[in-house]
Design an enzyme around this catalytic site. Structure first.
Site, PDB file in Angstrom:
ATOM      1  N   ASP A 163       2.095  10.210  -9.347  1.00  0.00           N
ATOM      2  CA  ASP A 163       3.161  10.989  -9.957  1.00  0.00           C
ATOM      3  C   ASP A 163       2.885  11.046 -11.459  1.00  0.00           C
ATOM      4  O   ASP A 163       1.817  10.608 -11.921  1.00  0.00           O
ATOM      5  CB  ASP A 163       4.527  10.345  -9.660  1.00  0.00           C
ATOM      6  CG  ASP A 163       5.652  11.365  -9.564  1.00  0.00           C
ATOM      7  OD1 ASP A 163       5.734  12.244 -10.472  1.00  0.00           O
ATOM      8  OD2 ASP A 163       6.442  11.306  -8.606  1.00  0.00           O
ATOM      9  N   LYS A 180       0.343   3.785  -2.576  1.00  0.00           N
ATOM     10  CA  LYS A 180      -0.490   4.871  -3.135  1.00  0.00           C
ATOM     11  C   LYS A 180       0.299   5.770  -4.084  1.00  0.00           C
ATOM     12  O   LYS A 180       0.377   6.989  -3.906  1.00  0.00           O
ATOM     13  CB  LYS A 180      -1.097   5.712  -2.009  1.00  0.00           C
ATOM     14  CG  LYS A 180      -1.946   4.940  -1.012  1.00  0.00           C
ATOM     15  CD  LYS A 180      -2.518   5.886   0.043  1.00  0.00           C
ATOM     16  CE  LYS A 180      -3.366   5.162   1.069  1.00  0.00           C
ATOM     17  NZ  LYS A 180      -2.536   4.362   2.009  1.00  0.00           N
ATOM     18  N   ARG A 238      -5.741  -1.569  13.641  1.00  0.00           N
ATOM     19  CA  ARG A 238      -5.651  -1.544  15.102  1.00  0.00           C
ATOM     20  C   ARG A 238      -6.619  -2.474  15.829  1.00  0.00           C
ATOM     21  O   ARG A 238      -6.253  -3.015  16.877  1.00  0.00           O
ATOM     22  CB  ARG A 238      -5.807  -0.092  15.585  1.00  0.00           C
ATOM     23  CG  ARG A 238      -4.537   0.709  15.391  1.00  0.00           C
ATOM     24  CD  ARG A 238      -4.763   2.201  15.477  1.00  0.00           C
ATOM     25  NE  ARG A 238      -5.400   2.705  14.267  1.00  0.00           N
ATOM     26  CZ  ARG A 238      -5.464   3.992  13.929  1.00  0.00           C
ATOM     27  NH1 ARG A 238      -4.942   4.905  14.733  1.00  0.00           N
ATOM     28  NH2 ARG A 238      -6.035   4.373  12.809  1.00  0.00           N
ATOM     29  N   ASP A 261       0.841  -1.204   0.000  1.00  0.00           N
ATOM     30  CA  ASP A 261       0.000   0.000   0.000  1.00  0.00           C
ATOM     31  C   ASP A 261       0.877   1.255   0.000  1.00  0.00           C
ATOM     32  O   ASP A 261       1.120   1.853   1.034  1.00  0.00           O
ATOM     33  CB  ASP A 261      -0.900  -0.051   1.241  1.00  0.00           C
ATOM     34  CG  ASP A 261      -1.768   1.183   1.406  1.00  0.00           C
ATOM     35  OD1 ASP A 261      -2.041   1.861   0.401  1.00  0.00           O
ATOM     36  OD2 ASP A 261      -2.180   1.459   2.549  1.00  0.00           O
TER      37      ASP A 261
END
Length: 232
Positions: A64, A61, A211, A59
Site C-alpha cells: 500500500d 504481504k 500441504r 504472512d
C-alpha cells in the site's frame, strides 16, 4: 534465526489449527499464519500461538502507500511476531516505511522480508499479465536488491532463485522459500517447486511447507522428515 522449516498453517479456523498443533505434543514448530486464518480469527490467534511457545511468521504481504504500511506494521509489531512481510513491488520507499513502523521504541523488531514473485507465478504470466518485460530471474534479483537497499532482512523467493539472490545480496541476506514438495508429491497450485533437500543445496535459509505436512496422514512424521531432509 536461520535454517529452519516453517509450517504454513493455512487453516480456516482456530479449531482446525489447534487440532493440528495438538498432534505435535511438546514440539513447537515455527509456524506461518496467512490471510485466511488472520482475517477469520483476528489478532488473538497470533497472541495464542505465541502463548503456546511457537515462533511465528505472519504472512500478510502488505502492499500500500508508505504511510499506511508504516502504521500497519506498528500494529503488527505489537503482537510479538517473529517475521512479517511486504511486497517488494511496493517500492523502496514503502519498504523503508514498513521497517520504520515495525521497529519498536526500544529498537527491537521482527524480521522483515519482501515477496519478490509468488511461486505460483510463471515467467509467461508475469510478462503477459503483469507487463513485466524482464525475465523472471532478473526481476527477482532486481526486487531483492531493492529490498536490501531498503534495509530489510531478506526476501521470499522460489528455492530455484535462492542461490542467485545470495550471490547478489550476500550470504547474510535471508531467503525464505515456499514451493516445497517431497519427491513424487503433487505440485498443487505451485509452479516453481523443489524438495527440502534440493532447497538446502540451492541456498534456502528457511523453507515454508504447507500441504505436505498439514495434509499428511501423520503430520508430525512429515514434519520430522522435512526437518531431516532440509538439515541434510
Amino acid at each position: 534465526m536461520g535454517k529452519d522449516v516453517i509450517v504454513a498453517c493455512d487453516f480456516s479456523s482456530r479449531e482446525n489449527l489447534y487440532g493440528f498443533l495438538d498432534k505435535f505434543g511438546s514440539k513447537k514448530p515455527f509456524l506461518k499464519v496467512g490471510m485466511e486464518l488472520f482475517y477469520s480469527e483476528g489478532p488473538e490467534i497470533v497472541r495464542e500461538i505465541k502463548r503456546r511457545g511457537h515462533k511465528l511468521f505472519l504472512d500478510l504481504k502488505l502492499h500500500d502507500i508508505p504511510n499506511t504500511v508504516k502504521k500497519s506494521m506498528a500494529a503488527l509489531s505489537s503482537l510479538g511476531v517473529d517475521m512479517v512481510n511486504v511486497h517488494a513491488a511496493g517500492t523502496i520507499a514503502m519498504m523503508e516505511a514498513a521497517l520504520e513502523g515495525l521497529t519498536r521504541p526500544d529498537g527491537t523488531r521482527p524480521l522483515l522480508i519482501a515477496v519478490t514473485q509468488l511461486t505460483s507465478t510463471s515467467e509467461e504470466r508475469m510478462q503477459k499479465e503483469l507487463l513485466i518485460g524482464a525475465s523472471l530471474t532478473d526481476t527477482v534479483i532486481h526486487y531483492a536488491r531493492n529490498t536490501k537497499a531498503a534495509g530489510l532482512d531478506g526476501v521470499v523467493c522460489s528455492p530455484l532463485e535462492a542461490g542467485i539472490v545470495h550471490e547478489n545480496c550476500g550470504a547474510d541476506f535471508f531467503t525464505i522459500t515456499p514451493g516445497i514438495r517431497f519427491a513424487g508429491s503433487s505440485a498443487d497450485d505451485q509452479v516453481r517447486i523443489t524438495t527440502p533437500a534440493k532447497a538446502r543445496e540451492l541456498g534456502s535459509d528457511y523453507i515454508v511447507v504447507g500441504r505436505p505436512i498439514t495434509a499428511a496422514d501423520d503430520p508430525e512424521a512429515a514434519y520430522e522428515k522435512c526437518l531431516a531432509e532440509f538439515a541434510g
